[in-house]
Write an enzyme that holds these catalytic residues in place. Structure first.
Site, PDB file in Angstrom:
ATOM      1  N   SER A  14       0.520  -1.530  -0.256  1.00 25.71           N
ATOM      2  CA  SER A  14       0.285  -0.123  -0.055  1.00 25.71           C
ATOM      3  C   SER A  14       0.648   1.365   0.523  1.00 25.71           C
ATOM      4  CB  SER A  14      -1.164  -0.284   1.318  1.00 25.71           C
ATOM      5  OG  SER A  14      -1.649  -1.117   1.496  1.00 25.71           O
ATOM      6  N   LEU A  15       1.923   1.328  -0.567  1.00 25.09           N
ATOM      7  CA  LEU A  15       2.534   2.854  -0.906  1.00 25.09           C
ATOM      8  C   LEU A  15       2.472   3.470  -2.087  1.00 25.09           C
ATOM      9  CD1 LEU A  15       6.541   0.812  -0.278  1.00 25.09           C
ATOM     10  CD2 LEU A  15       4.879   2.653   1.020  1.00 25.09           C
ATOM     11  N   GLY A  18       1.228   1.818  -7.659  1.00 24.17           N
ATOM     12  CA  GLY A  18      -0.383   2.168  -8.633  1.00 24.17           C
ATOM     13  C   GLY A  18      -0.055   3.661  -8.927  1.00 24.17           C
ATOM     14  N   GLU A 148       4.733 -15.891  -3.565  1.00 25.48           N
ATOM     15  CA  GLU A 148       3.731 -15.910  -4.634  1.00 25.48           C
ATOM     16  C   GLU A 148       4.281 -14.650  -6.096  1.00 25.48           C
ATOM     17  OE1 GLU A 148      -0.663 -16.020  -3.064  1.00 25.48           O
ATOM     18  OE2 GLU A 148       0.062 -13.964  -2.945  1.00 25.48           O
ATOM     19  N   LYS A 188      17.221   2.345   6.264  1.00 19.93           N
ATOM     20  CA  LYS A 188      17.846   0.916   6.365  1.00 19.93           C
ATOM     21  C   LYS A 188      16.807  -0.592   5.565  1.00 19.93           C
ATOM     22  CE  LYS A 188      21.395  -1.026   7.954  1.00 19.93           C
ATOM     23  NZ  LYS A 188      22.437  -0.832   7.578  1.00 19.93           N
ATOM     24  N   PRO A 189      15.713  -0.588   6.099  1.00 21.73           N
ATOM     25  CA  PRO A 189      14.765  -1.191   5.203  1.00 21.73           C
ATOM     26  C   PRO A 189      14.285  -1.263   3.812  1.00 21.73           C
ATOM     27  CG  PRO A 189      13.897   0.220   6.893  1.00 21.73           C
ATOM     28  CD  PRO A 189      14.754   1.078   7.315  1.00 21.73           C
ATOM     29  N   CYS A 380     -26.411   0.729 -11.940  1.00 23.90           N
ATOM     30  CA  CYS A 380     -26.606  -0.336 -11.573  1.00 23.90           C
ATOM     31  C   CYS A 380     -27.881  -1.441 -10.983  1.00 23.90           C
ATOM     32  CB  CYS A 380     -24.863  -1.081 -11.587  1.00 23.90           C
ATOM     33  SG  CYS A 380     -25.120  -3.187 -12.700  1.00 23.90           S
ATOM     34  N   GLN A 384     -31.618  -0.127 -10.873  1.00 26.66           N
ATOM     35  CA  GLN A 384     -32.801  -1.749 -10.050  1.00 26.66           C
ATOM     36  C   GLN A 384     -34.074  -1.258  -9.438  1.00 26.66           C
ATOM     37  OE1 GLN A 384     -29.788  -5.102  -9.989  1.00 26.66           O
ATOM     38  NE2 GLN A 384     -29.884  -4.717 -12.368  1.00 26.66           N
ATOM     39  N   HIS A 519     -21.735   1.718 -15.767  1.00 27.30           N
ATOM     40  CA  HIS A 519     -21.243   1.644 -14.207  1.00 27.30           C
ATOM     41  C   HIS A 519     -20.204   3.603 -15.075  1.00 27.30           C
ATOM     42  CE1 HIS A 519     -21.288  -1.374 -10.930  1.00 27.30           C
ATOM     43  NE2 HIS A 519     -21.671  -2.200 -12.331  1.00 27.30           N
ATOM     44  N   GLU A 521     -19.060   5.891 -13.658  1.00 27.83           N
ATOM     45  CA  GLU A 521     -18.600   5.912 -13.269  1.00 27.83           C
ATOM     46  C   GLU A 521     -16.578   5.868 -13.717  1.00 27.83           C
ATOM     47  OE1 GLU A 521     -20.184   3.531 -12.635  1.00 27.83           O
ATOM     48  OE2 GLU A 521     -19.590   2.182 -10.450  1.00 27.83           O
TER      49      GLU A 521
HETATM   50  N1  GLN Z   1     -26.406  -7.349  -8.572  1.00 22.35           N
HETATM   51  C1  GLN Z   1     -26.944  -7.170  -9.806  1.00 22.35           C
HETATM   52  C2  GLN Z   1     -26.742  -7.688 -10.691  1.00 22.35           C
HETATM   53  O1  GLN Z   1     -26.550  -8.602 -11.242  1.00 22.35           O
HETATM   54  C3  GLN Z   1     -26.426  -5.471 -10.286  1.00 22.35           C
HETATM   55  C4  GLN Z   1     -25.529  -5.246 -10.363  1.00 22.35           C
HETATM   56  C5  GLN Z   1     -24.702  -4.226 -10.046  1.00 22.35           C
HETATM   57  O2  GLN Z   1     -24.915  -3.376  -9.770  1.00 22.35           O
HETATM   58  N2  GLN Z   1     -23.138  -4.299 -10.761  1.00 22.35           N
HETATM   59  O3  GLN Z   1     -27.369  -7.002 -11.515  1.00 22.35           O
END
Ligand code: GLN
Length: 547
Positions: A14-15, A18, A148, A188-189, A380, A384, A519, A521
């Site tokens: 977590s430094l 990315g 790993e 040192k680390p 999403c 719904q 999505h 975002e």
């Molecule tokens: N669980 C819901 C679905 O599979 C919504 C998925 C989500 O919000 N990404 O449709």
């Protein structure tokens, strides 16, 4: 042909590897180079798609439908380069591909070993698309010394060895802890971590040192001397107020110059940092503030909704306001009236999610936003839930619900307004799913187009009638209920091009109420805020002026 930059980490996790990779990508672009960023993760899951957001944070979905690590989100947000399936790999995927080949007999009876079979598989992955960019930045997940991670370190060592000199460099991130008692930064680390790297044959060209305190010149010299790195290539990484300062901060510390020097690229093209100066200016000098509630389930871990938090920040930047996000646990509203918890917010966002827990609370949040005329963005599962709220409370379908929550065969608690989609069209071909399919990678994933209704709110927000957005879900709003819901005022304003899958709904007589099956975002950038987030925050600003 690309030059390769391998980014590793040591001392602790977590430094911000990315972020450092993403910022370096942005700086190389600012100097006129093309880049691609890639993440190699040592865990054994085939991809993060089946991992809990509590464990691993958000699953970032690419246009081509890969479920990847959230670092790919950083890469996209900083460089604007859309990630692909081939930009993320895990040990799990590498091993499953090796084992598949073994079963097929591809190895002609050889004994299959980590070296060379697994390492070859990793090297093949690294070189995919190497002709398409000037720089390929490959980040190795985890820290040096992890069991790993070893095959990955060995693979990048071999890779650099096989290439002409000067085509690959290694950048290592470490931590300089500060001992308050003696008032000292300890090196040192870092020395140990570099020693560990060198023991497996990798000599870092650049060291990025995270530190909470200024690194004095003499410490830099000492690190350089003990770690066999040039002093100018020992780069300080201080804590930042915002991640979007990272490109300018790393530039000020000389990271991009050090990278170009390590490759011997001289004279170095001058950087154009205007975009990042504007981004920093907007984030540091807001002219107001709005409060947005995110009503969700994974509220303990902010990384679970990383891209949403970032997209809201971008929306704030577009409107020159600071967006103060508060995470509200949806389950609370199953016991308590949402009003006292949600009053005072200028907008409400219900994000995506899986499983029944918290959904009744999300439905309450949607109802609150609808009846109180507060801006609502449902993403999403959030869309719904808004549709189920409309069906139950406005269209009179008291048992409306989602098939997702009716697990027990035969027992139907809900009328499936949201149903399990088993067959759909992607581009020119049909995709089919059966009950009992493996869980991983079986959702409707990646970019799909949608057609927006002329004159709708979303058409105005997007400024176009044809969009493409990323999906990750199994369930869909059933088109069968469209007429009944539209008669109540819930407009199905975005549909899949074949008209079968509802992509967007909006309340007609509400100032700002939009639910999207995708999505948005995931595609927002600080320098190009997503239209939905830009306009959602604008609506929040308007609400803030009313109160
Ligand atoms: N669980 C819901 C679905 O599979 C919504 C998925 C989500 O919000 N990404 O449709």
């Amino acid at each position: 042909m690309a030059r390769f930059i391998f980014i590793t980490g040591g001392v602790v996790s977590s430094l911000g590897k990315g972020l450092a990779s993403a910022a370096l990508g942005a700086l190389l672009q600012a100097r006129g180079f093309s880049v691609r960023l890639r993440k190699l993760d040592p865990y054994l899951n085939v991809d993060p798609g089946t991992m809990s957001p509590f464990e691993h944070g958000e699953v970032f979905v690419t246009d081509d439908g890969a479920e990847t690590d959230l670092d790919l989100g950083h890469y996209e947000r900083f460089t604007g380069v859309s990630a692909r399936k081939t930009d993320s790999v895990s040990s799990g995927r590498i091993y499953s591909s090796v084992l598949e080949k073994e079963r097929r007999g591809d190895y002609l009876g050889k004994t299959i070993q980590v070296i060379p079979h697994v390492t070859n598989e990793i090297k093949d992955f690294i070189r995919i698309g190497e002709d398409e960019c000037d720089f390929m930045l490959c980040e190795i997940g985890g820290t040096v010394g992890d069991i790993e991670g070893l095959p990955f370190f060995e693979a990048i060592r071999q890779f650099a060895q096989e290439r002409p000199r000067g085509q690959c460099i290694f950048m290592h991130l470490t931590l300089l802890p500060y001992l308050a008692a003696s008032g000292e930064l300890k090196t040192k680390p870092t020395q140990h971590s570099v020693k560990e790297l060198r023991a497996i044959g990798i000599a870092p060209d650049i060291l990025v040192c995270r530190s909470e305190h200024p690194i004095p010149d003499r410490e830099r010299e000492k690190i350089g001397l003990f770690c066999n790195v040039r002093k100018e290539a020992v780069i300080a990484a201080y804590d930042l107020k915002t991640i979007y300062d990272a490109p300018l901060a790393y530039h000020a510390q000389g990271l991009d110059q050090a990278v170009l020097d390590a490759f011997g690229i001289a004279p170095a093209p001058k950087p154009n940092l205007a975009v990042w100066e504007d981004v920093s200016d907007r984030i540091h000098n807001p002219e107001g503030e709005v409060k947005v509630a995110i009503v969700g389930k994974y509220t303990q871990l902010e990384d679970a909704y990383k891209s949403i938090a970032e997209a809201l920040t971008h929306g704030g930047m577009a409107n020159r306001v600071r967006v103060r996000v508060e995470w509200v646990d949806a389950e609370l509203f199953e016991r308590e009236d949402p009003a006292p918890h949600l009053e005072g917010f200028h907008a409400i966002l219900v994000p995506g999610g899986f499983g029944e827990r918290g959904t009744e609370g999300k439905i309450k949040a949607a109802e609150f936003a609808r009846t109180r005329r507060i801006p609502y963005l449902g993403i999403c599962l959030g869309m719904q839930m808004a549709v189920i709220e409309a069906a139950r409370n406005v269209a009179g379908l008291a048992r409306a619900g989602s098939e997702e929550f009716d697990h027990e065969a035969g027992v139907k608690r809900f009328e499936p307004v949201v149903y399990h989609l088993k067959e759909w069209v992607q581009g020119n071909h049909k995709v089919e799913r059966k009950a009992g399919d493996a869980k991983g990678g079986t959702m409707r994933l990646g970019a799909y187009s949608a057609t927006l209704a002329e004159g709708s709110h979303v058409a105005q927000v997007y400024g176009t009638l044809s969009i493409e957005e990323r999906h990750r879900h199994r369930y869909e709003v059933d088109i069968k209920y469209r007429d009944r819901l539209e008669a109540c005022g819930l407009h199905f304003s975005g549909m899949s091009p074949d008209g079968r899958l509802p992509e967007i709904v909006e309340w007609k007589d509400h100032p700002w109420f939009i639910g999207v099956q995708f999505h948005p975002e995931l595609k927002s950038k600080p320098f190009a805020p997503h239209p939905l987030f830009r306009d959602f925050v604008r609506a929040a600003v308007e609400t803030s002026r009313l109160v």
